[in-house]
Motif scaffolding. Structure first.
Motif, PDB file in Angstrom:
ATOM      1  N   VAL A  39      41.058  32.573  56.285  1.00 29.24           N
ATOM      2  CA  VAL A  39      41.560  32.063  57.473  1.00 29.24           C
ATOM      3  C   VAL A  39      41.467  30.438  57.358  1.00 29.24           C
ATOM      4  O   VAL A  39      40.321  29.867  57.025  1.00 29.24           O
ATOM      5  CB  VAL A  39      40.767  32.403  58.564  1.00 29.24           C
ATOM      6  N   LYS A  40      42.537  30.024  57.332  1.00 31.50           N
ATOM      7  CA  LYS A  40      42.792  28.391  56.865  1.00 31.50           C
ATOM      8  C   LYS A  40      42.916  27.400  58.102  1.00 31.50           C
ATOM      9  O   LYS A  40      43.303  26.302  57.842  1.00 31.50           O
ATOM     10  CB  LYS A  40      43.810  28.438  55.772  1.00 31.50           C
ATOM     11  N   THR A  41      42.770  27.915  59.242  1.00 38.07           N
ATOM     12  CA  THR A  41      42.935  27.125  60.454  1.00 38.07           C
ATOM     13  C   THR A  41      41.796  27.525  61.452  1.00 38.07           C
ATOM     14  O   THR A  41      41.417  28.487  61.652  1.00 38.07           O
ATOM     15  CB  THR A  41      44.113  27.069  61.037  1.00 38.07           C
ATOM     16  N   GLU A  42      41.464  26.049  62.076  1.00 41.06           N
ATOM     17  CA  GLU A  42      40.373  26.484  63.380  1.00 41.06           C
ATOM     18  C   GLU A  42      41.290  25.898  64.359  1.00 41.06           C
ATOM     19  O   GLU A  42      40.552  25.847  65.378  1.00 41.06           O
ATOM     20  CB  GLU A  42      39.110  25.741  62.893  1.00 41.06           C
ATOM     21  N   ASN A  43      42.449  25.639  64.282  1.00 38.54           N
ATOM     22  CA  ASN A  43      43.252  25.161  65.385  1.00 38.54           C
ATOM     23  C   ASN A  43      43.445  25.981  66.537  1.00 38.54           C
ATOM     24  O   ASN A  43      43.114  27.429  66.319  1.00 38.54           O
ATOM     25  CB  ASN A  43      44.449  24.434  65.144  1.00 38.54           C
ATOM     26  N   GLN A  44      44.260  25.983  67.512  1.00 37.43           N
ATOM     27  CA  GLN A  44      44.293  26.969  68.389  1.00 37.43           C
ATOM     28  C   GLN A  44      45.171  27.802  68.011  1.00 37.43           C
ATOM     29  O   GLN A  44      46.366  27.743  67.273  1.00 37.43           O
ATOM     30  CB  GLN A  44      45.120  26.470  69.860  1.00 37.43           C
ATOM     31  N   LEU A  45      45.064  29.278  68.165  1.00 40.30           N
ATOM     32  CA  LEU A  45      45.857  30.312  67.556  1.00 40.30           C
ATOM     33  C   LEU A  45      47.139  30.592  68.397  1.00 40.30           C
ATOM     34  O   LEU A  45      47.413  30.020  69.216  1.00 40.30           O
ATOM     35  CB  LEU A  45      45.001  31.701  67.582  1.00 40.30           C
ATOM     36  N   PRO A  46      48.184  30.829  67.426  1.00 42.23           N
ATOM     37  CA  PRO A  46      49.545  31.002  68.243  1.00 42.23           C
ATOM     38  C   PRO A  46      49.377  32.134  68.924  1.00 42.23           C
ATOM     39  O   PRO A  46      48.585  32.980  69.282  1.00 42.23           O
ATOM     40  CB  PRO A  46      50.342  31.526  66.890  1.00 42.23           C
ATOM     41  N   LEU A  47      50.510  32.041  69.971  1.00 38.48           N
ATOM     42  CA  LEU A  47      50.754  33.159  71.302  1.00 38.48           C
ATOM     43  C   LEU A  47      51.434  34.086  70.706  1.00 38.48           C
ATOM     44  O   LEU A  47      51.314  35.419  70.884  1.00 38.48           O
ATOM     45  CB  LEU A  47      51.011  32.388  72.508  1.00 38.48           C
ATOM     46  N   ARG A  48      52.737  33.597  70.420  1.00 37.27           N
ATOM     47  CA  ARG A  48      53.985  34.635  70.135  1.00 37.27           C
ATOM     48  C   ARG A  48      54.082  34.717  68.502  1.00 37.27           C
ATOM     49  O   ARG A  48      54.287  33.792  67.869  1.00 37.27           O
ATOM     50  CB  ARG A  48      55.234  34.011  70.755  1.00 37.27           C
ATOM     51  N   VAL A  49      54.020  36.084  68.137  1.00 36.27           N
ATOM     52  CA  VAL A  49      54.223  36.423  66.745  1.00 36.27           C
ATOM     53  C   VAL A  49      55.218  37.403  66.580  1.00 36.27           C
ATOM     54  O   VAL A  49      55.366  38.386  67.131  1.00 36.27           O
ATOM     55  CB  VAL A  49      52.839  36.904  66.087  1.00 36.27           C
ATOM     56  N   ALA A  50      56.035  37.321  65.238  1.00 35.76           N
ATOM     57  CA  ALA A  50      56.855  38.296  64.797  1.00 35.76           C
ATOM     58  C   ALA A  50      56.550  38.869  63.360  1.00 35.76           C
ATOM     59  O   ALA A  50      56.406  37.671  62.652  1.00 35.76           O
ATOM     60  CB  ALA A  50      58.518  37.613  64.936  1.00 35.76           C
ATOM     61  N   ILE A  51      56.525  39.871  63.389  1.00 38.04           N
ATOM     62  CA  ILE A  51      56.252  40.547  61.921  1.00 38.04           C
ATOM     63  C   ILE A  51      57.642  40.762  61.473  1.00 38.04           C
ATOM     64  O   ILE A  51      58.197  41.612  61.489  1.00 38.04           O
ATOM     65  CB  ILE A  51      55.391  42.035  62.203  1.00 38.04           C
ATOM     66  N   LEU A  52      57.905  39.848  60.533  1.00 36.58           N
ATOM     67  CA  LEU A  52      58.967  39.999  59.581  1.00 36.58           C
ATOM     68  C   LEU A  52      59.291  41.101  58.762  1.00 36.58           C
ATOM     69  O   LEU A  52      58.283  41.781  58.415  1.00 36.58           O
ATOM     70  CB  LEU A  52      59.290  38.632  58.766  1.00 36.58           C
ATOM     71  N   PRO A  53      60.453  41.431  58.322  1.00 38.13           N
ATOM     72  CA  PRO A  53      60.556  42.735  57.370  1.00 38.13           C
ATOM     73  C   PRO A  53      59.780  42.378  56.193  1.00 38.13           C
ATOM     74  O   PRO A  53      59.969  41.033  55.452  1.00 38.13           O
ATOM     75  CB  PRO A  53      61.952  42.582  57.003  1.00 38.13           C
ATOM     76  N   PHE A  54      59.095  43.440  55.675  1.00 38.03           N
ATOM     77  CA  PHE A  54      58.158  43.130  54.342  1.00 38.03           C
ATOM     78  C   PHE A  54      59.089  43.438  53.065  1.00 38.03           C
ATOM     79  O   PHE A  54      60.011  44.183  53.006  1.00 38.03           O
ATOM     80  CB  PHE A  54      57.020  44.333  54.418  1.00 38.03           C
ATOM     81  N   PRO A 213      41.799  34.684  72.765  1.00 36.73           N
ATOM     82  CA  PRO A 213      41.079  35.387  74.022  1.00 36.73           C
ATOM     83  C   PRO A 213      42.249  35.947  74.671  1.00 36.73           C
ATOM     84  O   PRO A 213      43.547  35.495  74.724  1.00 36.73           O
ATOM     85  CB  PRO A 213      40.603  34.177  74.777  1.00 36.73           C
ATOM     86  N   ALA A 214      42.183  37.151  75.393  1.00 38.99           N
ATOM     87  CA  ALA A 214      42.984  37.853  76.267  1.00 38.99           C
ATOM     88  C   ALA A 214      43.285  36.973  77.577  1.00 38.99           C
ATOM     89  O   ALA A 214      42.407  36.520  78.191  1.00 38.99           O
ATOM     90  CB  ALA A 214      42.422  39.075  76.459  1.00 38.99           C
ATOM     91  N   VAL A 215      44.599  36.733  77.558  1.00 37.78           N
ATOM     92  CA  VAL A 215      45.160  36.189  78.959  1.00 37.78           C
ATOM     93  C   VAL A 215      44.765  37.128  80.075  1.00 37.78           C
ATOM     94  O   VAL A 215      44.306  36.805  81.203  1.00 37.78           O
ATOM     95  CB  VAL A 215      46.354  35.687  79.026  1.00 37.78           C
ATOM     96  N   SER A 216      44.877  38.432  79.856  1.00 40.60           N
ATOM     97  CA  SER A 216      44.778  39.474  80.890  1.00 40.60           C
ATOM     98  C   SER A 216      44.004  40.459  80.340  1.00 40.60           C
ATOM     99  O   SER A 216      43.561  40.292  79.007  1.00 40.60           O
ATOM    100  CB  SER A 216      46.303  39.829  81.100  1.00 40.60           C
TER     101      SER A 216
END
Length: 553
Positions: A39-54, A213-216
């Protein structure tokens, strides 16, 4: 129609029993170290993520798709907003980026983020999925190298490379009684072992991803979904059965678009949801995939994309017993069904156009005339079995024609292809899960860019024949890779590795077999299982890359 009163409760309870037994029925190899992500970052984690073709680095053509979908299924339990893979793929294809990403070509992360509307992407390379043969055991394994990267800065949020192993003895999945019956009806042994290895791999890896953290309310967790429709033709009045396991006390449903939408599943045990659907006489779906959904009272939901295989539904067109004149079968006239045998008479030619699907109940195709299989990369021709028993396969019996098979997938047969005193040209074909993939006797065969995988016996066999084998993959065949007897063969530029007792075996042949520029696995050249008289030229140090989609001839 909907089956509202499910009377096959025993089936579903047995599936649940099976699922609980499966993890302990194979002895797991101890990991040299626990999964260790970076884990190379301690900044705010992203919200929207896309899992690209492997990217698929394995000889299993389904590995990239299976592991990616399994990763997506477990990733859905985290608090990210993730896009469904089909939506991602549609956008990438419109921009002609899908094949580039699947091939591992570097892309602009910023442009991908803008195109997909996400903050980060998950990139992955599948390094293994299938069986590795050793001296006294076989090792089912799954491996993945993956990372999550932000689109704006390219910063790595999470990165990990991991492999899971499962050893098994002479009797894989040592199940008895009812559980053994269920594994035959719900999914094949090979599906069970490979899917379980992929599931364990992705479950372990996803557990190490930093979770925002969970928003909802967090999304519900789904552990697994199984059904009895993979790799089969479901005909009218057949019963499609589905079982999903996840968080208890929620609203569960499943879909098979566009045929079935949000069909309810009943909770028959805490966290075990089951349902069934009887195929109607007007139902037709050439290729479909089941998706399970789980939803809480507050509306939080998650879904599971099936990885067992496509579901095919419809009333087939029954073919006659003989083809006595030139005949063309088209995809839109099928699927087709052969009840016993389909004989192509000596004066006739049978042509199978792109996308044609033929199912076989007992025997197969006997070619005494000519067979032209003209599939394409986008629309291959498929030949497979109905039910659990193998069909006999495609048999060329002193054929008088110039037989061509291209982009043809043959599975579930005693002999995927068997030829006696016939001439064959085979290109871009896949022979999987047969007893013997291809056997040529007293004839000739030119094979290029094809796959011979997971045969119970041998991948390619030839006796008293002429064989040219190039740019092909021969792997995970139980007895061995290539078996030759009194045959003149040129074997060049292939990946021949990870087969049961030998990679290449030549019986009663003196100086007739030349094998040059092949990859035989990661072993030292002196340790390669080559038996008999074979002239071995240059041995490659790494596998040839056949991952690029071949162009239609």
């Amino acid at each position: 129609m909907k089956i509202s009163d499910i009377r096959s409760r025993t089936f579903f309870l047995a599936v649940w029993t099976l699922l609980s037994l499966m993890p302990s029925s194979c002895a797991h190899m101890p990991l040299t170290e626990k999964p260790a992500p970076t884990v190379k970052t301690e900044n705010q984690l992203p919200l929207r993520v896309a899992i690209l073709p492997f990217v698929n680095r394995t000889p299993n053509p389904d590995a990239g798709d299976v592991v990616r979908k399994m990763f997506y299924n477990f990733f859905g339990s985290l608090n990210y907003l993730d896009l469904e893979p089909s939506l991602i793929d549609a956008k990438l294809r419109r921009q002609e980026l899908f094949e580039q990403i699947r091939s591992g070509d570097p892309q602009s992360l910023l442009k991908l983020g803008q195109l997909l509307g996400v903050d980060a992407v998950v990139l992955g390379e599948v390094t293994s999925l299938g069986k590795l043969y050793a001296l006294v055991y076989s090792d089912n394994q799954a491996g993945l190298k993956a990372r999550m990267v932000t689109c704006a800065s390219g910063e790595v949020v999470w990165e990990m490379e991991h492999t899971v192993h499962q050893r098994e003895g002479d009797v894989p999945l040592s199940l008895t009684g009812l559980a053994a019956t269920i594994i035959k009806t719900a999914m094949s042994h090979q599906q069970a072992t490979h899917v379980q290895a992929a599931a364990e791999l992705c479950m372990q890896m996803v557990a190490t991803i930093p979770n925002p953290p969970a928003v909802s309310e967090p999304p519900p967790k789904i552990q697994v979904l199984v059904h009895n429709g993979a790799g089969k033709l479901l005909r009218p009045d057949d019963l499609l059965k589905i079982v999903m396991v996840g968080d208890r006390g929620l609203k569960a449903s499943w879909s098979l678009a566009p045929l079935i939408s949000s069909e309810p599943l009943d909770e028959i045990e805490p966290g075990v949801y089951a349902g069934a659907y009887r195929i109607g006489h007007s139902d037709c779906l050439p290729h479909g995939r089941i998706v399970g959904q789980l939803q809480s009272e507050s509306g939080s939901h998650s879904q599971w994309i099936d990885t067992l295989g496509q579901v095919k539904v419809g009333a087939p067109t029954v073919l006659p017993a003989a083809v006595s004149r030139d005949t063309v079968l088209k995809a839109d006239g099928g699927p087709y069904l052969v009840k016993r045998a389909l004989v192509v008479m000596p004066q006739a030619k049978l042509t199978l156009e792109p996308g044609t699907v033929i199912w076989f109940e007992q025997l197969g195709i006997i070619v005494r005339g000519e067979l032209q299989v003209l599939g394409t990369a986008e629309k291959p021709v498929e030949l497979g079995r109905v039910g659990d028993k193998p069909w006999k396969g495609v048999f060329f019996d002193h054929s008088r024609g110039a037989n061509i098979l291209q982009h043809c997938n043959v599975s579930g047969a005693q002999y995927g292809l068997r030829a006696i005193a016939s001439e064959l040209s085979i290109k871009y074909c896949q022979f999987r899960d047969n007893q013997w993939a291809m056997v040529v006797e007293s004839g000739s065969a030119e094979v290029r860019r094809s796959l011979f995988r997971t045969s119970a016996k041998t991948g390619v066999a030839a006796r008293d024949a002429n064989l040219m084998l190039s740019e092909s993959i021969i792997t995970e065949n139980g007895s061995g890779g290539v078996l030759l007897e009194k045959t003149r063969a040129t074997i060049t530029s292939n990946n021949i590795a990870n087969n049961g007792r030998w990679q290449l075996k030549n019986i009663n042949g003196k100086g007739l077999v030349s094998a040059d520029q092949n990859w035989w696995g990661s072993k030292h050249p002196t340790e390669i299982e080559i038996l008999g008289s074979v002239t071995v030229g240059r041995t490659l140090g790494k596998p040839l890359d056949f991952s690029a989609e071949p162009q239609s001839p």
